[in-house]
Design a protein around this motif. Structure first.
Motif, PDB file in Angstrom:
ATOM      1  N   GLU A 208       0.854  -1.185   0.000  1.00 45.33           N
ATOM      2  CA  GLU A 208       0.000   0.000   0.000  1.00 45.33           C
ATOM      3  C   GLU A 208       0.885   1.228   0.000  1.00 45.33           C
ATOM      4  N   ILE A 209       0.705   2.081  -1.001  1.00 49.57           N
ATOM      5  CA  ILE A 209       1.538   3.261  -1.154  1.00 49.57           C
ATOM      6  C   ILE A 209       0.620   4.476  -1.195  1.00 49.57           C
ATOM      7  N   GLY A 210       0.806   5.370  -0.259  1.00 45.99           N
ATOM      8  CA  GLY A 210      -0.087   6.517  -0.167  1.00 45.99           C
ATOM      9  C   GLY A 210       0.188   7.590  -1.191  1.00 45.99           C
ATOM     10  N   GLY A 211       1.425   7.688  -1.666  1.00 43.51           N
ATOM     11  CA  GLY A 211       1.783   8.705  -2.648  1.00 43.51           C
ATOM     12  C   GLY A 211       1.914   8.137  -4.037  1.00 43.51           C
ATOM     13  N   ASP A 212       2.948   8.587  -4.762  1.00 41.91           N
ATOM     14  CA  ASP A 212       3.194   8.152  -6.127  1.00 41.91           C
ATOM     15  C   ASP A 212       4.177   6.985  -6.172  1.00 41.91           C
ATOM     16  N   VAL A 213       4.222   6.346  -7.343  1.00 42.54           N
ATOM     17  CA  VAL A 213       5.256   5.359  -7.661  1.00 42.54           C
ATOM     18  C   VAL A 213       6.025   5.917  -8.854  1.00 42.54           C
ATOM     19  N   ASP A 214       7.298   6.198  -8.654  1.00 43.78           N
ATOM     20  CA  ASP A 214       8.096   6.880  -9.673  1.00 43.78           C
ATOM     21  C   ASP A 214       9.289   6.010 -10.053  1.00 43.78           C
ATOM     22  N   CYS A 215       9.240   5.464 -11.272  1.00 42.76           N
ATOM     23  CA  CYS A 215      10.327   4.611 -11.768  1.00 42.76           C
ATOM     24  C   CYS A 215      11.010   5.218 -12.992  1.00 42.76           C
ATOM     25  N   ARG A 216      10.841   6.495 -13.226  1.00 44.52           N
ATOM     26  CA  ARG A 216      11.365   7.132 -14.433  1.00 44.52           C
ATOM     27  C   ARG A 216      12.889   7.044 -14.497  1.00 44.52           C
ATOM     28  N   GLY A 217      13.368   6.732 -15.691  1.00 46.38           N
ATOM     29  CA  GLY A 217      14.804   6.679 -15.907  1.00 46.38           C
ATOM     30  C   GLY A 217      15.483   5.434 -15.375  1.00 46.38           C
ATOM     31  N   GLY A 218      14.737   4.511 -14.804  1.00 41.58           N
ATOM     32  CA  GLY A 218      15.334   3.305 -14.250  1.00 41.58           C
ATOM     33  C   GLY A 218      15.644   2.263 -15.308  1.00 41.58           C
ATOM     34  N   THR A 219      16.581   1.385 -14.997  1.00 46.50           N
ATOM     35  CA  THR A 219      16.937   0.258 -15.868  1.00 46.50           C
ATOM     36  C   THR A 219      16.719  -1.021 -15.074  1.00 46.50           C
ATOM     37  N   PHE A 220      15.816  -1.855 -15.576  1.00 42.20           N
ATOM     38  CA  PHE A 220      15.434  -3.046 -14.827  1.00 42.20           C
ATOM     39  C   PHE A 220      15.558  -4.270 -15.733  1.00 42.20           C
ATOM     40  N   GLU A 221      16.204  -5.290 -15.228  1.00 43.12           N
ATOM     41  CA  GLU A 221      16.340  -6.540 -15.970  1.00 43.12           C
ATOM     42  C   GLU A 221      16.322  -7.694 -14.982  1.00 43.12           C
ATOM     43  N   THR A 222      16.103  -8.881 -15.510  1.00 37.64           N
ATOM     44  CA  THR A 222      16.015 -10.059 -14.656  1.00 37.64           C
ATOM     45  C   THR A 222      16.705 -11.235 -15.312  1.00 37.64           C
ATOM     46  N   PRO A 223      17.399 -12.071 -14.523  1.00 36.64           N
ATOM     47  CA  PRO A 223      18.040 -13.257 -15.089  1.00 36.64           C
ATOM     48  C   PRO A 223      17.105 -14.445 -15.230  1.00 36.64           C
ATOM     49  N   SER A 224      15.866 -14.310 -14.775  1.00 35.85           N
ATOM     50  CA  SER A 224      14.954 -15.447 -14.784  1.00 35.85           C
ATOM     51  C   SER A 224      14.522 -15.782 -16.199  1.00 35.85           C
ATOM     52  N   GLU A 225      14.478 -17.067 -16.519  1.00 38.07           N
ATOM     53  CA  GLU A 225      13.960 -17.536 -17.802  1.00 38.07           C
ATOM     54  C   GLU A 225      12.570 -18.130 -17.669  1.00 38.07           C
ATOM     55  N   ILE A 226      12.213 -18.562 -16.465  1.00 38.13           N
ATOM     56  CA  ILE A 226      10.895 -19.160 -16.253  1.00 38.13           C
ATOM     57  C   ILE A 226       9.824 -18.080 -16.142  1.00 38.13           C
ATOM     58  N   ASP A 227      10.073 -17.058 -15.327  1.00 43.11           N
ATOM     59  CA  ASP A 227       9.101 -15.990 -15.118  1.00 43.11           C
ATOM     60  C   ASP A 227       9.843 -14.659 -15.108  1.00 43.11           C
TER      61      ASP A 227
END
Length: 573
Positions: A208-227
């Motif tokens: 539960e987050i009362g304010g904003d969710v700010d992911c601008r400019g982020g770099t996200f990756e995952t090593p998972s191959e299943i999910d």
């Protein structure tokens, strides 16, 4: 000696500040109930620093190198600053109570034997939680069931799931792929992930987050191959807006399944992609479609979903006007069962085609509900093309009419009734295709439904263009007029009046049957150069009798309610 100094109030009042100390061994302050405020700067501790179950007003560690830091169930009536420190193993604060801010700005963390960098499960933080300013962790950060009264600032950080374990081919899901876990966390302020680099999944399931969710400019990756999920916001509740665009790069799925968001979700300017080469057994389950790059299954969005900038005419307020480029999606977009107030998109924001012929990027629209569009491409032609992005099965044997009906309702409410009718015609055509596919599976059955759809579509476009029937019937009348004209030349028609038929003066015009008409007329009429027919014979011998007109006769047959006098005088033999 350090413990005695911290506890002896007779020596001095206030905090204890130590600079440049080298401590060979561990510092154990567990269970101390009246611990003096502690401030360590540029110190080195060869083993762990532990203050579990302790009570103090504040602890400040700056540029400290320590093996590990443990403060499980500690109570701090103030702030806990762990800034620009090097912790070889992990930070343990399970069940801690901190009335102020917990700041780990610029701190570097290793991991323990459980591949954990931070254990903040069930803490209570009265201020902010800061993992920012160059913070890095090589293992999983756990803040499950935490209560954070301020903001959670994880901007400009580097987060990574552990890569120490080898992949087990028979059970690849056992490899730790989660860089941060915030299951059921309660954050009263904003979640800030701007400019963060994460190698592993960031999970906020049930948060539960009362304010904003700010992911601008982020770099996200995952090593998972299943999910392969990079950002998991399943069943999250957000009181403000969500920003996952403008420079964001995700090499895995971004999931908002079951989320409830009060404001807008802005994806414009972000890039979302998924791997195109999953394992053969996984691809068999997926079929000929790619994985989801962006998923809002059963999500509720109270504002606008920005996949592209809104048009100026839409009058949709956006808190960030710099989103001037559409989202780039290399994968599928899943909107099944979502409830979104406004959708702002464009053709450029729809999933890009793959570089493989056997895989397709699709848009799942079954069950999606929305009120209006705020994008630029809202014509029937554009929206029908949008609907065609659905999986092939949803447009064929397993046809889903709901996306078409929802689109028609929205276009009508927006004042585009003609465009809504065109979408309705397209829907009926897919109904016809489904009927044909069912007939192919059972060819011994007569496809009556398909025939009815074909007739209804030809004449009135399934009721959406009723005036079209006039032109279609006129075309049919002309076609049959040519047929009746040919039949008249073959002597098919005769007078309907029995007195004319029995008139002895017209004996030469009588024939037995249409097949023998020409021969009989030639034998009965002195003029052998032309073959007489009832229509031609009466024209010569009885001029006052109405002449045969194939066009009028065709209209009489097609529209029996018309009272055309001429056509009462002729019937086929």
């Amino acid at each position: 000696m350090l413990l005695n100094v911290l506890l002896d109030k007779d020596l001095f009042e206030g905090k204890l500040e130590i600079r440049g100390a080298y401590i060979d061994g561990a510092v154990i302050l567990d269970g101390v109930t009246k611990l003096r405020p502690l401030h360590l700067t540029h110190c080195y501790i060869s083993e762990r620093l532990s203050f579990g179950d302790a009570e103090t007003r504040s602890i400040v560690l700056e540029n400290v190198t320590v093996a590990s830091l443990c403060g499980n169930s500690t109570r701090i009536d103030g702030d806990l600053f762990i800034r620009r420190c090097n912790i070889a193993e992990s930070l343990e604060l399970f069940g801690a109570e901190i009335t102020g801010t917990l700041s780990c700005t610029g701190t570097r963390l290793g991991l323990n034997r459980d591949d954990t960098s931070v254990n903040l499960i069930t803490p209570s933080i009265g201020g902010k939680l800061e993992f920012n300013g160059g913070f890095s962790a090589n293992g999983t950060i756990f803040i499950d069931d935490s209560i954070i009264e301020g903001i959670f600032d994880c901007s400009h950080a580097y987060l990574s799931a552990s890569t120490s374990k080898q992949v087990n081919p028979s059970a690849p899901w056992e490899v730790p792929v989660r860089a941060l876990s915030a299951y059921r966390a309660r954050i009263s302020g904003t979640l800030n992930l701007r400019e963060t680099v994460a190698h592993g999944e960031l999970s906020f399931t049930g948060a539960e987050i009362g304010g904003d969710v700010d992911c601008r400019g982020g770099t996200f990756e995952t090593p998972s191959e299943i999910d392969p999920i990079t950002l998991r916001f399943t069943r999250i509740r957000v009181g403000g807006n969500v920003y996952i665009g403008r420079g964001l790069r995700s090499s895995g799925k971004v999931e908002f399944n079951g989320a409830s968001i009060s404001g807008n979700v802005n994806c414009a300017g972000g890039q979302f992609s998924v791997p195109y080469d999953p394992k053969p057994n996984i691809q068999k389950l997926l079929g000929n479609v790619t994985r989801d790059a962006l998923s809002f299954v059963n999500a509720r969005i109270g504002g606008c979903l920005f996949l592209a900038p809104a048009s100026e005419e839409a009058n949709v307020a956006s808190t960030d006007s710099s989103y001037n480029t559409p989202a780039v999606i290399y994968g599928s977009l899943d909107l099944k069962g979502a409830n979104i107030r406004i959708i702002a998109d464009s053709k450029a924001a729809w999933p890009k085609p793959t570089n493989r012929k056997n895989l397709h990027n699709v848009i799942y629209l079954d069950g999606l509900e929305y009120e209006r569009f705020a994008g630029k491409d809202i014509t029937a032609k554009d929206r029908i093309r949008w609907l065609k992005y659905q999986p092939t099965a949803h447009l064929g044997r397993d046809f889903r009419p709901q996306p078409f009906e929802q689109l028609m309702t929205v276009l009508r409410n927006m004042g585009h009734r003609l465009e809504a009718g065109r979408v309705g015609i397209a829907r009926e055509r897919y109904f016809f295709k489904r009927a044909l596919s069912q007939w192919r599976e059972a060819p011994h059955r007569i496809p009556l439904v398909a025939i009815l759809y074909l007739i209804k579509g030809f004449f009135i476009d399934h009721g959406y263009r009723p005036r079209k029937v006039v032109g279609r019937m006129l075309l049919v009348a002309i076609i049959f007029a040519f047929y009746y004209n040919h039949a008249e030349k073959q002597g098919v028609f005769a007078p309907s009046d029995s007195q004319v038929l029995l008139d002895e003066t017209l004996h030469s015009c009588r024939v037995v049957s249409p097949e023998d008409n020409i021969t009989q007329v030639k034998s009965l009429v002195g003029d052998q150069t032309t073959a007489r027919r009832w229509t031609a014979c009466l024209e010569e011998k009885l001029p006052e009798h109405p002449r045969f007109d194939p066009m009028i006769y065709s209209l009489k047959i097609l529209l029996p309610f018309l009272d055309v006098f001429k056509e009462k005088s002729w019937v086929p033999m």
